[in-house]
Write an enzyme that holds these catalytic residues in place. Structure first.
Site, PDB file in Angstrom:
ATOM      1  N   GLU A   1       0.843  -1.037  -0.013  1.00 18.94           N
ATOM      2  CA  GLU A   1      -0.169  -0.057   0.060  1.00 18.94           C
ATOM      3  C   GLU A   1       0.725   1.266   0.082  1.00 18.94           C
ATOM      4  OE1 GLU A   1      -0.905  -2.676   1.244  1.00 18.94           O
ATOM      5  OE2 GLU A   1      -3.031  -3.077   0.616  1.00 18.94           O
TER       6      GLU A   1
ATOM      7  N   HIS B   1     -12.450  -4.900   7.606  1.00 15.38           N
ATOM      8  CA  HIS B   1     -12.926  -4.690   6.230  1.00 15.38           C
ATOM      9  C   HIS B   1     -14.107  -4.150   6.154  1.00 15.38           C
ATOM     10  CE1 HIS B   1      -9.921  -7.890   5.813  1.00 15.38           C
ATOM     11  NE2 HIS B   1      -9.931  -7.825   4.477  1.00 15.38           N
TER      12      HIS B   1
END
Ligand code: TPP
Lengths: 326, 325
Positions: free
Chosen positions: A61, A130
């Site tokens: 990321e 999530h």
């Protein structure tokens, strides 16, 4: 083009329209190429634009967003995908320290025209890591523009504005809305960032909502209408720039305000909006303001628990009823 | 390097050394606020690498970046004015010592979050590739950055995408106050990691401007030709502590002495003498450097202070800072 388009398809369509228009637009992210993205929001891009413009990355990321930043500083318009918005924390340095500060601390020498797209929010039972609605994280950072569309047409129009923006934009695509459908917008449809939309008119109370909370607010408004309470629903669409004008104008008609936020109450965008209203629109109010927001807990897994935490139609209705009786 | 190029490099290193000395003196006079991280001792890396790069290549540096900014075209006057919070500062006095940036000459910034700029350099190299230019990007960073996640993510991405980027570690043996050897499992914190990414890892004497120039030129040519990134570990030493606040008493006296004897300026002088350049010519270079820095100090002192209204500009590309309607 078909006469309906899903929110999910609108993401890819919005990006594709800009990639056709501007060769400097490139995409990068995990599984976004041949695979079309884990949410199928980049389907067709790899096929149409090829590996030179749609780049699969490692699970990195920091490298994804950091490289997008370097590319944006040197002539490209990258669109970077961070799979789930929870994972923004893995590259938070870039969102909090690098991208939004570089123009300022260089005295305006550097421009960072990039988009970081990410799947945001709960409602799908993905569990605590999530499912968060994290747009309020970005809201705390000066120098980021924040878009969070609620309809397929807005996805396309706001994607165009985000990609064309010379400023960095964090673009929140709501997981709970991906399957929703709407009318596809005409070619060259652009929705200027920082323009809220009044999506339902009403004279009794203003409900301000964002992303997945827009349909919740609309459903609540329908139910309330049966009880003789007419709610005006404002879809904020962007958190930065924040369209305070549309909210104050609506309050001028309704004199009552409820914010509907998926993010936790603590530090949520509603707090900022409400403080501006208290500052500049106090005279417009005939009742206290109310905020319907997520509870300040990690988002739980089970549907029943998730519903307990996230605003629902029932919670909004109950809050508005209470306010109407004030 | 031929004698003329080496003389130019020597003069540039001297200008940088004296500008940093001036920054230090101005701090003692109360004219420089905050902190500085002097690069005295590291000059040969910035100057040698810059001599091997093209003007349109990109450079990303750290908070210890005075030398990189000046080697890439920022003037001593702009830098000192920035440190002295003047309106004429390189970044309108919004950056300061840790963020010297001169985008017009490809010096794309100095970043104070350790390791953050390595992925950016990879991205700039990616952009060069996408635009079909043969520019390269260089990231300079400290040994401490080699234990940061962004270092590893950037190296892997650059390697798998075969990007034209050079990662140049200035290994001065210390992070802030801790020897890098105490917290790193390999002897050469940068070069030893390169094989794990399938890219060349080299070591160079970072105080030898000629060696740095030659090594960077070779690795740059390789990157420009499409053969991908490389990791260079330039061994060096900082003459002062980590930052202004640090007297660096943790360093063994004999280590300091040994390294101070290996000063990059002295080394270059010796090389020039060996090439037959007269002492008088070196003296003239020293005098020119002294004059440039003295003038820069005077000009920066005379410049107007930063305008407080500037605090509310430059957040957005339109020049403003408005977050709402
Ligand atoms: C992510 C991060 N952690 C910690 C710091 C605090 N810090 C600033 S400089 C420094 C030491 C860095 O050492 P090195 O990378 O070897 O560079 P040098 O100072 O030797 O040039 C530290 C720990 C920081 N700026 N950023």
């Amino acid at each position: 083009m078909a006469d309906v388009i899903s929110y999910r398809e609108a993401v890819a369509e919005g990006i594709a329209r800009e990639m056709r228009r501007d060769p400097s637009v490139v995409c990068l992210g995990e599984d976004i190429g041949e695979a079309g993205g884990v949410f199928k929001t980049t389907v067709g891009l790899f096929k149409e634009f090829g590996p030179q413009r749609v780049w699969d990355t490692p699970i990195s990321e920091q490298a994804i967003v950091g490289a997008a930043m370097g590319a944006a500083m040197t002539g490209m318009r990258p669109v970077a995908e961070i799979m789930f918005s929870d994972f923004l924390a893995c590259c938070w340095d870039y969102l909090a320290n690098e991208i939004p500060k570089v123009r300022y601390m260089t005295g305006g020498q550097v421009t960072v025209p990039l988009v970081v797209r990410t799947a945001n929010g709960g409602g799908l039972g993905f569990g605590a890591q999530h499912s968060q609605a994290t747009e309020n994280w970005a809201l705390t950072v000066p120098g980021l523009k924040i878009a969070a569309p609620a309809t397929p047409a807005d996805v396309i129009g706001m994607m165009a504005a985000a990609i064309r923006s010379d400023d960095p934009v964090v673009f929140f695509e709501h997981k709970g809305l991906l399957a929703s459908k709407g009318t596809p917008p005409p070619p060259d449809h652009v929705v200027e960032l920082g323009r809220a939309a009044v999506v339902r008119e009403g004279a009794d109370v203003t409900l301000v909502a964002l992303a997945s909370m827009v349909p919740v607010a609309l459903k609540a408004a329908e139910l309330l209408s049966g009880e003789g309470i007419e709610a005006e629903v404002v879809d904020l669409r962007c958190l930065v720039p924040l369209d305070v004008t549309t909210v104050l104008t609506s309050l001028g008609r309704t004199s009552r305000l409820v914010t509907v936020e998926e993010n936790p109450y603590q530090g949520g965008w509603g707090a900022t909006l409400v403080s501006v209203v208290a500052d500049e629109g106090f005279d417009l109010l005939d009742a206290p303001v109310r905020r319907v927001a997520g509870d300040c807990v990690p988002l739980p897994f089970a549907d029943a628990l998730e519903e307990r935490v996230i605003p629902t139609v029932e919670k909004v209705v109950a809050t508005v009823r209470g306010l109407a009786a004030y | 390097m031929d004698p003329a190029a080496l003389l130019a490099a020597y003069e540039q290193m001297t200008v940088i050394r004296r500008t940093e000395k001036a920054a230090h003196d101005l701090f003692l006079q109360g004219l420089v606020k905050g902190t500085t991280h002097l690069a005295a001792g590291h000059e040969a890396i910035a100057v040698g690498a810059s001599a091997a790069l093209r003007p349109d290549d990109y450079v990303f540096a750290t908070y210890r970046g005075h030398h990189h900014a000046m080697a890439r075209g920022a003037t001593p006057e702009e830098c000192l004015a920035e440190l002295m919070s003047r309106a004429t500062g390189l970044c309108k006095a919004k950056g300061g010592s840790m963020h010297l940036t001169k985008a017009s000459t490809g010096m794309l910034g100095s970043y104070a979050i350790v390791g953050a700029h390595l992925p950016m350099a990879a991205g700039a190299a990616w952009s060069a590739r996408l635009r079909g230019t043969d520019q390269i990007a260089v990231a300079f960073f400290g040994d401490g950055a080699t234990n940061i996640g962004a270092f590893h993510e950037a190296l892997n991405l650059a390697a798998v995408w075969k990007l034209p980027v050079l990662f140049v570690c200035e290994n001065n043996l210390y992070m802030e106050y801790t020897p890098i050897a105490d917290v790193t499992a390999v002897a050469r914190p940068a070069a030893d990691r390169a094989p794990a990414y399938g890219i060349p890892g080299e070591v160079v004497d970072g105080n030898d401007v000629v060696a740095v120039q030659e090594t960077v030129a070779r690795l740059a040519a390789r990157a420009r030709a499409g053969d991908g990134p490389a990791l260079l570990e330039a061994q060096t030493y900082r003459h002062f502590g980590h930052s202004r606040a640090d007297p660096a008493t943790y360093r063994p006296a004999e280590e300091v002495e040994r390294w101070l004897k290996h000063d990059p300026l002295d080394l270059a002088r010796g090389q020039l003498a060996e090439m037959g350049v007269a002492e008088a010519v070196l003296g003239e270079a020293d005098e020119r450097a002294t004059a440039v820095v003295r003038k820069a100090v005077e000009a920066a002192k005379a410049a107007p202070p930063a305008d407080p209204d500037e605090a509310l500009t430059d957040v957005w590309a339109d020049g403003g800072a408005a977050w709402r309607t």
